[in-house]
Design an enzyme around this catalytic site. Structure first.
Site, short mmCIF file in Angstrom:
data_model
loop_
_atom_site.label_atom_id
_atom_site.label_comp_id
_atom_site.label_asym_id
_atom_site.label_seq_id
_atom_site.Cartn_x
_atom_site.Cartn_y
_atom_site.Cartn_z
CE LYS A 259 8.35 7.99 9.94
NZ LYS A 259 7.87 6.65 9.63
CB SER B 297 5.90 10.66 8.67
OG SER B 297 4.71 10.34 9.59
N GLY B 298 3.15 9.63 7.19
CA GLY B 298 1.80 9.92 6.94
C GLY B 298 0.73 8.98 6.59
N GLY B 299 1.36 7.80 6.98
CA GLY B 299 0.33 6.58 6.32
C GLY B 299 0.04 6.49 5.03
CG HIS C 210 7.70 11.60 12.76
ND1 HIS C 210 7.15 10.11 12.71
CD2 HIS C 210 6.94 12.74 12.45
CE1 HIS C 210 5.74 10.59 12.41
NE2 HIS C 210 5.53 11.86 12.16
CG ASN C 211 7.72 6.42 13.49
OD1 ASN C 211 7.62 7.48 12.76
ND2 ASN C 211 7.60 5.17 12.95
CB VAL D 3 -1.17 -0.19 1.25
CG1 VAL D 3 -0.47 -0.07 2.43
CG2 VAL D 3 -2.08 1.09 0.84
CB VAL E 48 10.51 -3.85 0.17
CG1 VAL E 48 10.31 -4.11 -1.28
CG2 VAL E 48 12.00 -3.80 0.63
CD GLU F 292 3.50 7.56 14.74
OE1 GLU F 292 4.13 8.03 13.78
OE2 GLU F 292 3.15 6.27 14.79
C1 6PG Z 1 4.23 7.09 9.92
C2 6PG Z 1 3.88 6.31 10.77
C3 6PG Z 1 4.28 5.06 10.28
C4 6PG Z 1 3.70 3.80 10.86
C5 6PG Z 1 4.42 3.46 11.97
C6 6PG Z 1 3.57 2.71 13.44
O1 6PG Z 1 4.99 8.21 10.15
O2 6PG Z 1 3.43 7.34 9.11
O3 6PG Z 1 4.97 6.58 12.08
O4 6PG Z 1 5.61 4.66 10.26
O5 6PG Z 1 2.33 3.97 11.51
O6 6PG Z 1 5.49 2.46 11.76
O7 6PG Z 1 4.39 2.18 14.12
P1 6PG Z 1 3.88 0.79 15.23
O8 6PG Z 1 3.33 -0.07 14.38
O9 6PG Z 1 5.17 0.73 15.82
O10 6PG Z 1 2.86 1.81 16.07
#
Ligand code: 6PG
Length: 477
Positions: free
Chosen positions: A183, A128-130, A186-187, A12, A74, A190
């Site tokens: 990044k 980042s941003g899903g 960032h996580n 995706v 990947v 998050e």
């Molecule tokens: C992003 C998110 C993305 C993902 C994480 C979720 O910045 O778009 O951080 O990288 O959603 O990997 O991490 P967990 O599965 O460890 O919560």
């Protein structure tokens, strides 16, 4: 025709990134290990732009204009190495491999070094941003050789999110692994944001006595103010959602065991190595792992706790305001810690990372996007050598105004037995940093006592040792 960019790995994230490039007018070569996925993409979304479907690695490389720009999307770790090994021999000096996965920055450093020998530019790129971000505009954190940004940057600027002032949410973060490092942090942030929001929710529920739908409303109100952010916004959505099967609040039918894929853990592991106290992020990671220990939690449910004394309706409203203060102050602390980690990496790896630029590109597109980040950017822009976000006058004043409520919230949580590791760790960090004296002096005394590890004195230079087992006189250490 040839493609300006290629994307291999069409799960995706890869698929949406490829579509984003195509929607922005680029011709995109697409490739996947199983070609069915490549065909499916072109069939379904071919009308969005120009795609070149490549069945084999060779066709894929041949479809790219030179210097080639090849994005791999990947899984981090071995799958990424496997794809690099597949493509590197097909590339020529000056070509670029861009890894848009959540790679560990140490892997990115290694790959960059190895590929540099072949003249291939390797760009470790945090995205980042899903799924939605990848399609409509993510925040992008590319590292790698600066010169690669000259040709790649404009394309990334086009597909990236734009901040409220129109600035693209992408910049050349720094060399080799700097992009993936940023990044990663960032996580980590998050995770901390999510944990703090979770604690606020639990307090509003268990101490203030609100129902999830009411808490959703409170979050909506907060989202109008200084906490305005994507995570607060989606929290309100999740909390107001009702499970169709049972009619119960959705949050009550979800198993309360949080999972993680590892980037938060990395943030803490690396912080330990760098000696940076990211206690808020660490508590967030630990809170997730604690939640997953189902057997341990079952075995512990009977343990004694305080008598619950819920607040009256009148008190609840005032308490909710205090929780907002606690959440905001704790948030300042976790960003302070995250930026400290980036700052430490800058020194350790000799990366020229601009902290103001990092906060600027987090203003849009990414999961932690928030109005708040514009203020962090302003703080670093005003003073690039800011020792810590807490040294910024505006943030310091906001914490000063919040601290009484912050403390009261933690007191209430403690009294009622509601765990708030994030709020409490943030406050402990704040109090420790501002303390005139720390018990570290005592720690040094103990270390000298049992191991002759020596200590320094406040009044004289040098290192010293006390003859603890003898006459307790002091000697040079
Ligand atoms: C992003 C998110 C993305 C993902 C994480 C979720 O910045 O778009 O951080 O990288 O959603 O990997 O991490 P967990 O599965 O460890 O919560």
């Amino acid at each position: 025709t040839s493609a300006q960019i290629g994307v291999t790995g069409l799960a995706v994230m890869g698929r949406n990134l490829a579509r984003n490039f195509a929607r922005n007018g680029y011709t995109v070569a697409v490739h996947n290990r199983t070609p069915a996925r490549t065909r499916a993409l072109v069939e379904e979304f071919g009308s969005e732009g120009e795609f070149i479907a490549a069945e084999s690695a060779k066709d894929f490389v041949a479809a790219l204009e030179r210097p080639r720009r090849l994005v791999i999307m990947v899984k981090a770790g071995e799958p990424t190495d496997a794809v690099i090994q597949e493509f590197a021999p097909l590339l020529e000096p000056g070509d670029m491999i861009i890894d848009g996965g959540n790679a560990h920055f140490a892997d990115t450093r290694r790959r960059e070094r190895d590929l540099r020998e072949q003249g291939i530019h390797f760009v470790g790129m945090g995205v980042s941003g899903g799924e939605e971000g990848a399609l409509h505009g993510p925040s992008i954190m590319p590292g790698g050789p600066k010169e690669s940004y000259d040709s790649l940057g404009p394309m990334l600027e086009k597909i990236s999110a734009k901040a409220a002032d129109g600035a693209p949410c992408v910049t050349h973060v720094g060399p080799d692994g700097a992009g993936h490092f940023v990044k990663m942090v960032h996580n980590g942030i998050e995770y901390a944001d999510m944990q703090l929001i979770g604690e606020a929710y639990q307090l509003l529920r268990d101490v203030a006595g609100y129902e999830p739908a009411q808490i959703a409303e409170i979050f909506r109100t907060w989202n109008q103010g200084r906490l305005d952010s994507y995570l607060i916004e989606i929290t309100a959505e999740v909390l107001s959602h009702v499970d169709a099967a049972t009619g119960k609040p959705f949050v009550d039918v979800v198993v309360d065991q949080a999972e993680q894929k590892g980037t938060g853990r990395w943030t803490v592991q690396i912080a330990l190595d760098l000696g940076v106290p990211v206690s808020g992020i660490a508590e967030a990671v630990f809170a997730r792992s604690l939640s997953g220990h189902a057997a341990l939690r079952d075995a512990s449910r009977g343990l004694a706790g305080p008598k619950a004394s819920p607040l009256s309706e009148a008190e609840a409203g005032a308490f909710a305001d205090r929780v907002e203060q606690a959440l905001y102050a704790s948030k300042i602390v976790s960003y302070t810690q995250g930026f400290h980690e980036i700052d430490a990496a800058r020194a350790e790896y000799d990366w020229d990372i601009d902290l103001g630029a990092v906060s600027a590109i987090w203003r849009g597109g990414c999961i932690i996007r928030a109005a708040f980040l514009d203020r962090i950017r302003a703080a670093y822009d005003a003073r690039a050598d800011l020792p810590s976000l807490l040294s910024d006058e505006t943030f310091a004043q906001e914490i000063a105004a919040a601290q009484d409520d912050w403390r009261e919230v933690i007191i209430a949580a403690t009294r009622q037995g509601v765990p708030t590791p994030g709020f409490a760790a943030a406050l402990a960090y704040y109090d420790a940093l501002r303390a005139e004296r720390l018990p570290a002096a005592l720690t040094q005394g103990q270390r000298d006592f049992f191991g002759a590890h020596t200590y320094r004195r406040t009044d004289r230079d040098g290192s010293f040792h006390t003859l603890w087992g003898g006459d307790r006189s002091e000697v040079a250490g």
